[in-house]
Each structure stands twice: as structure tokens, then as C-alpha cells.
Design an enzyme around this catalytic site. Structure first.
Site, PDB file in Angstrom:
ATOM      1  N   PHE A 259       0.878  -0.871  -0.109  1.00 22.30           N
ATOM      2  CA  PHE A 259       0.102   0.137  -0.351  1.00 22.30           C
ATOM      3  C   PHE A 259       0.590   0.771   0.130  1.00 22.30           C
ATOM      4  O   PHE A 259       2.132   1.219   0.084  1.00 22.30           O
ATOM      5  CB  PHE A 259      -0.805   0.062   1.465  1.00 22.30           C
ATOM      6  N   CYS A 260      -0.137   2.153  -0.004  1.00 20.24           N
ATOM      7  CA  CYS A 260       0.920   4.238   0.180  1.00 20.24           C
ATOM      8  C   CYS A 260      -0.154   4.950  -0.040  1.00 20.24           C
ATOM      9  O   CYS A 260      -0.978   4.688   0.750  1.00 20.24           O
ATOM     10  CB  CYS A 260       1.296   3.645  -1.599  1.00 20.24           C
ATOM     11  N   ARG A 261       0.229   5.755  -0.435  1.00 22.16           N
ATOM     12  CA  ARG A 261      -0.473   7.367  -0.057  1.00 22.16           C
ATOM     13  C   ARG A 261      -2.450   6.932  -1.065  1.00 22.16           C
ATOM     14  O   ARG A 261      -2.580   7.692  -1.053  1.00 22.16           O
ATOM     15  CB  ARG A 261       0.243   8.347  -1.070  1.00 22.16           C
TER      16      ARG A 261
ATOM     17  N   GLY B   8      -4.033  -0.395  -1.296  1.00 22.11           N
ATOM     18  CA  GLY B   8      -4.595   0.700  -1.797  1.00 22.11           C
ATOM     19  C   GLY B   8      -3.754   1.721  -1.611  1.00 22.11           C
ATOM     20  O   GLY B   8      -3.021   1.440  -0.997  1.00 22.11           O
TER      21      GLY B   8
ATOM     22  N   TRP C 259      -3.208   3.339   2.643  1.00 21.74           N
ATOM     23  CA  TRP C 259      -2.430   3.499   3.743  1.00 21.74           C
ATOM     24  C   TRP C 259      -3.850   3.537   4.938  1.00 21.74           C
ATOM     25  O   TRP C 259      -4.087   2.708   6.006  1.00 21.74           O
ATOM     26  CB  TRP C 259      -1.157   4.115   4.187  1.00 21.74           C
TER      27      TRP C 259
END
Length: 104
Positions: free
Chosen positions: A67-69, A93, A95
Site C-alpha cells: 500500500f501507499c498514498r 491501495g 495506507w
């Protein structure tokens, strides 16, 4: 599924939720600065540009959630991992989305 999700392979929440409940390896692929500003409890930080060099850390994991931003970098990380032979990768998707499921 929206266009963005279709492009980047974001999974449905039930699959993601089950993987998290089952103890998935949670990987935040944002930068160390972004990670230090807040992330998911129990997650490790492996920035997207480091994923190819850190493949041994993913070996033997039943489920991997990246996941990330926004879901963009995690989509890229999922592709890198799948191209390296990992079959059990879920694009979580954002965080915040993953954090919400972890805290349920």
C-alpha cells in the site's frame, strides 16, 4: 471497480480484509519520510524503488499486502513482485484504507 482500480489492480475489500485477518505481511511502499509521518501498525517500510533489491524479505509470506498514498506505487510494487514470481500479492491501495481494516 473504477478505472483507477482497474488499471492498478486494487483488490476488493473482502479479500484484503481476509488477508489482513490472516496475518498478511504489510508493506508500505512510500518513502521513509512519508512512512514516519504515519502508517499501519505492524507494517514494514520498503520504498517502491527498493522493492527489487529486497525480494528476500517477501519470500515465504502467505499473503503480501502492499500500500501507499494513493494506490499507484502499490500497484507498481504488486507488478514487480508478481513479475518476480510472487502469486500472493494484494494491492491494498491507500495506507488509510489498510489502516482502517487493521483496526476493525
Amino acid at each position: 471497480m473504477g478505472l483507477f482500480s482497474a488499471i492498478f489492480g486494487k483488490t476488493d475489500n473482502s479479500q484484503l480484509s481476509e488477508a489482513i485477518k490472516d496475518g498478511a505481511f504489510l508493506v508500505d511502499v512510500r518513502t521513509p519520510d512519508e512512512f514516519s509521518a504515519g502508517s499501519v501498525k505492524g507494517a514494514v517500510n520498503i520504498p517502491l524503488d527498493k522493492v527489487p533489491m529486497e525480494l528476500p524479505k517477501f519470500k515465504g509470506k502467505k499473503n503480501i499486502v502492499v500500500f501507499c498514498r494513493s494506490g499507484n506505487r502499490s500497484g507498481q510494487a504488486k507488478s514487480i513482485l508478481e513479475q518476480s514470481g510472487f502469486q500472493n500479492v494484494i494491492n491494498g491501495g491507500t495506507w488509510e484504507d489498510v489502516n482502517q481494516l487493521v483496526n476493525e
